[in-house]
Design a protein around this motif. Structure first.
Motif, PDB file in Angstrom:
ATOM      1  N   MET A  42       0.813  -1.204   0.000  1.00 54.26           N
ATOM      2  CA  MET A  42       0.000   0.000   0.000  1.00 54.26           C
ATOM      3  C   MET A  42       0.858   1.270   0.000  1.00 54.26           C
ATOM      4  N   ARG A  43       2.108   1.112  -0.444  1.00 57.01           N
ATOM      5  CA  ARG A  43       3.042   2.228  -0.605  1.00 57.01           C
ATOM      6  C   ARG A  43       3.277   2.989   0.704  1.00 57.01           C
ATOM      7  N   ASP A  44       3.272   2.259   1.802  1.00 56.84           N
ATOM      8  CA  ASP A  44       3.573   2.810   3.127  1.00 56.84           C
ATOM      9  C   ASP A  44       2.634   3.961   3.517  1.00 56.84           C
ATOM     10  N   GLN A  45       1.426   3.912   3.020  1.00 54.19           N
ATOM     11  CA  GLN A  45       0.460   4.955   3.369  1.00 54.19           C
ATOM     12  C   GLN A  45      -0.290   4.648   4.656  1.00 54.19           C
ATOM     13  N   PHE A  46      -0.363   3.368   5.022  1.00 53.44           N
ATOM     14  CA  PHE A  46      -1.146   2.967   6.186  1.00 53.44           C
ATOM     15  C   PHE A  46      -0.367   1.977   7.040  1.00 53.44           C
ATOM     16  N   GLU A  47      -0.667   1.998   8.313  1.00 56.89           N
ATOM     17  CA  GLU A  47      -0.119   0.994   9.217  1.00 56.89           C
ATOM     18  C   GLU A  47      -0.962  -0.265   9.124  1.00 56.89           C
ATOM     19  N   PHE A  48      -0.362  -1.399   9.427  1.00 56.26           N
ATOM     20  CA  PHE A  48      -1.073  -2.678   9.424  1.00 56.26           C
ATOM     21  C   PHE A  48      -0.733  -3.458  10.686  1.00 56.26           C
ATOM     22  N   LEU A  49      -1.668  -4.306  11.106  1.00 53.98           N
ATOM     23  CA  LEU A  49      -1.419  -5.214  12.220  1.00 53.98           C
ATOM     24  C   LEU A  49      -0.748  -6.490  11.732  1.00 53.98           C
ATOM     25  N   GLY A  50      -0.844  -6.734  10.434  1.00 56.66           N
ATOM     26  CA  GLY A  50      -0.249  -7.944   9.877  1.00 56.66           C
ATOM     27  C   GLY A  50      -1.191  -9.133   9.884  1.00 56.66           C
TER      28      GLY A  50
ATOM     29  N   VAL B 276     -19.801   3.613  15.408  1.00 57.35           N
ATOM     30  CA  VAL B 276     -18.812   2.541  15.381  1.00 57.35           C
ATOM     31  C   VAL B 276     -17.951   2.620  14.123  1.00 57.35           C
ATOM     32  N   VAL B 277     -18.569   2.888  12.989  1.00 57.33           N
ATOM     33  CA  VAL B 277     -17.816   3.001  11.736  1.00 57.33           C
ATOM     34  C   VAL B 277     -16.791   4.123  11.825  1.00 57.33           C
ATOM     35  N   GLU B 278     -17.196   5.261  12.351  1.00 61.81           N
ATOM     36  CA  GLU B 278     -16.271   6.389  12.463  1.00 61.81           C
ATOM     37  C   GLU B 278     -15.136   6.090  13.436  1.00 61.81           C
ATOM     38  N   GLU B 279     -15.425   5.353  14.495  1.00 66.04           N
ATOM     39  CA  GLU B 279     -14.367   4.968  15.429  1.00 66.04           C
ATOM     40  C   GLU B 279     -13.355   4.049  14.749  1.00 66.04           C
ATOM     41  N   LEU B 280     -13.859   3.069  14.019  1.00 63.60           N
ATOM     42  CA  LEU B 280     -12.964   2.155  13.313  1.00 63.60           C
ATOM     43  C   LEU B 280     -12.149   2.887  12.251  1.00 63.60           C
ATOM     44  N   TRP B 281     -12.790   3.837  11.581  1.00 59.45           N
ATOM     45  CA  TRP B 281     -12.100   4.577  10.519  1.00 59.45           C
ATOM     46  C   TRP B 281     -10.988   5.460  11.090  1.00 59.45           C
ATOM     47  N   SER B 282     -11.131   5.859  12.325  1.00 57.93           N
ATOM     48  CA  SER B 282     -10.140   6.755  12.930  1.00 57.93           C
ATOM     49  C   SER B 282      -8.885   6.026  13.416  1.00 57.93           C
ATOM     50  N   LEU B 283      -8.954   4.706  13.524  1.00 56.80           N
ATOM     51  CA  LEU B 283      -7.814   3.940  14.018  1.00 56.80           C
ATOM     52  C   LEU B 283      -6.730   3.846  12.949  1.00 56.80           C
ATOM     53  N   PRO B 284      -5.478   3.805  13.340  1.00 55.07           N
ATOM     54  CA  PRO B 284      -4.390   3.885  12.349  1.00 55.07           C
ATOM     55  C   PRO B 284      -4.206   2.642  11.496  1.00 55.07           C
ATOM     56  N   GLU B 285      -4.472   1.462  12.036  1.00 55.03           N
ATOM     57  CA  GLU B 285      -4.213   0.237  11.275  1.00 55.03           C
ATOM     58  C   GLU B 285      -5.335  -0.025  10.275  1.00 55.03           C
ATOM     59  N   ARG B 286      -4.911  -0.429   9.066  1.00 56.74           N
ATOM     60  CA  ARG B 286      -5.847  -0.572   7.949  1.00 56.74           C
ATOM     61  C   ARG B 286      -6.889  -1.653   8.179  1.00 56.74           C
TER      62      ARG B 286
ATOM     63  N   SER C   4     -11.604  10.121   2.980  1.00 55.26           N
ATOM     64  CA  SER C   4     -10.759  10.008   4.171  1.00 55.26           C
ATOM     65  C   SER C   4      -9.980   8.695   4.129  1.00 55.26           C
ATOM     66  N   LYS C   5      -8.680   8.757   4.323  1.00 56.92           N
ATOM     67  CA  LYS C   5      -7.811   7.582   4.241  1.00 56.92           C
ATOM     68  C   LYS C   5      -8.034   6.864   2.910  1.00 56.92           C
ATOM     69  N   SER C   6      -8.033   7.637   1.840  1.00 54.88           N
ATOM     70  CA  SER C   6      -8.423   7.135   0.522  1.00 54.88           C
ATOM     71  C   SER C   6      -7.334   6.326  -0.157  1.00 54.88           C
ATOM     72  N   TRP C   7      -7.711   5.185  -0.641  1.00 59.26           N
ATOM     73  CA  TRP C   7      -6.892   4.379  -1.537  1.00 59.26           C
ATOM     74  C   TRP C   7      -7.813   3.371  -2.186  1.00 59.26           C
ATOM     75  N   TRP C   8      -7.348   2.712  -3.236  1.00 59.77           N
ATOM     76  CA  TRP C   8      -8.234   1.850  -4.015  1.00 59.77           C
ATOM     77  C   TRP C   8      -8.836   0.719  -3.196  1.00 59.77           C
ATOM     78  N   ASP C   9      -8.119   0.244  -2.174  1.00 59.31           N
ATOM     79  CA  ASP C   9      -8.595  -0.927  -1.433  1.00 59.31           C
ATOM     80  C   ASP C   9      -9.901  -0.663  -0.679  1.00 59.31           C
ATOM     81  N   THR C  10     -10.099   0.570  -0.215  1.00 57.97           N
ATOM     82  CA  THR C  10     -11.364   0.897   0.446  1.00 57.97           C
ATOM     83  C   THR C  10     -12.337   1.587  -0.500  1.00 57.97           C
ATOM     84  N   VAL C  11     -11.839   2.490  -1.319  1.00 57.37           N
ATOM     85  CA  VAL C  11     -12.728   3.262  -2.199  1.00 57.37           C
ATOM     86  C   VAL C  11     -13.481   2.359  -3.164  1.00 57.37           C
ATOM     87  N   ASP C  12     -12.824   1.366  -3.716  1.00 57.97           N
ATOM     88  CA  ASP C  12     -13.498   0.510  -4.693  1.00 57.97           C
ATOM     89  C   ASP C  12     -14.620  -0.298  -4.056  1.00 57.97           C
TER      90      ASP C  12
END
Length: 250
Positions: free
Chosen positions: A46-54, A82-92, A123-131
């Motif tokens: 994801m081109r280092d745009q987001f953190e992940f838990l793995g 709940v959706v907004e809370e999840l969206w605010s967390l750093p990990e994808r 917000s936190k836009s990239w193809w993986d969520t936008v699509d």
């Protein structure tokens, strides 16, 4: 089935952020399976745009599905919270969980739900969520509220936000014979000269999907209008495959 978790229960994190108990429960489940080593290639993809838990997809899905199934009868306000809370967390992975929750409730959304979806697109836009938002959530929403298609998608396609433009192109991706071809073609013409890869790719993708239900409409459009090589190539993938199969099996 009623949930044993309280959606309304709120506690305060040490950081000062307010968080509902159900989100805290998911965080606990996810962190127990976190793999820092596996997170590195996910971040690079994801081109280092987001953190992940793995969390690999099977693991994440295995944890998310039972969590989502526990809850029925959420109010619109609770869902948005709940959706907004999840969206605010750093990990994808938490954004993916939010999409799973919205998928469960997409047939029950109110007309105002589109504003939440729009907020998520930009917000936190990239193809993986936008699509997913565009083709599944927005697409389903507009089938329920067709009177809102013009006010929103016309603004999106003319905006300077690439992800809103992409969403205006992709929301009909699964519509098949229900596709409003006039609207789709007009939107494509508005942005066909874009230099953005994700717009050119979206144009080809949506034409390719349309070709599965109306091949001639796509061929005619391509004959009448010059698109970028990427868009043109993507649009013809299914048509050329079908032609090749026909030649191979006379």
């Amino acid at each position: 089935m009623k949930s044993s978790l309280n959606w309304k229960s709120i506690h305060k994190e040490s950081s000062g952020r307010m968080q509902s108990a159900c989100v805290d429960e998911l965080i606990k489940c996810f962190k127990e399976q976190a793999d820092a080593k596996a997170a590195m290639p996910m971040m690079k993809y994801m081109r280092d745009q987001f953190e992940f838990l793995g969390l690999p997809n099977p693991v994440r899905t295995g944890l998310t599905k039972p969590w989502v199934k526990k809850f029925d009868g959420l109010t619109e306000a609770q869902l948005i919270q709940v959706v907004e809370e999840l969206w605010s967390l750093p990990e994808r992975e938490y954004q993916y969980a939010a999409l799973s929750l919205l998928e469960k409730y997409k047939k029950n959304s109110s007309a105002g739900h589109i504003d939440l979806l729009e907020k998520m697109i930009i917000s936190k836009s990239w193809w993986d969520t936008v699509d997913t938002i565009a083709s599944h959530l927005v697409g389903a929403f507009f089938l329920r509220y067709p009177e809102l298609i013009s006010p929103y998608t016309e603004r999106w396609i003319q905006s300077d936000n690439m992800w809103l433009q992409r969403s205006a192109l992709l929301y009909q991706l699964t519509y098949k014979k229900q596709t409003d071809q006039e609207r789709l073609f007009s939107y494509i013409l508005l942005c066909k000269d874009s230099d953005e890869f994700f717009i050119r790719k979206a144009i080809g993708w949506t034409l390719r999907e349309l070709s599965k239900s109306d091949e001639q409409a796509v061929i005619k459009f391509l004959q009448q209008h010059k698109l970028s090589p990427l868009s043109h190539r993507e649009a013809l993938k299914v048509i050329k495959r079908t032609e090749h199969m026909s030649r191979s099996n006379p």
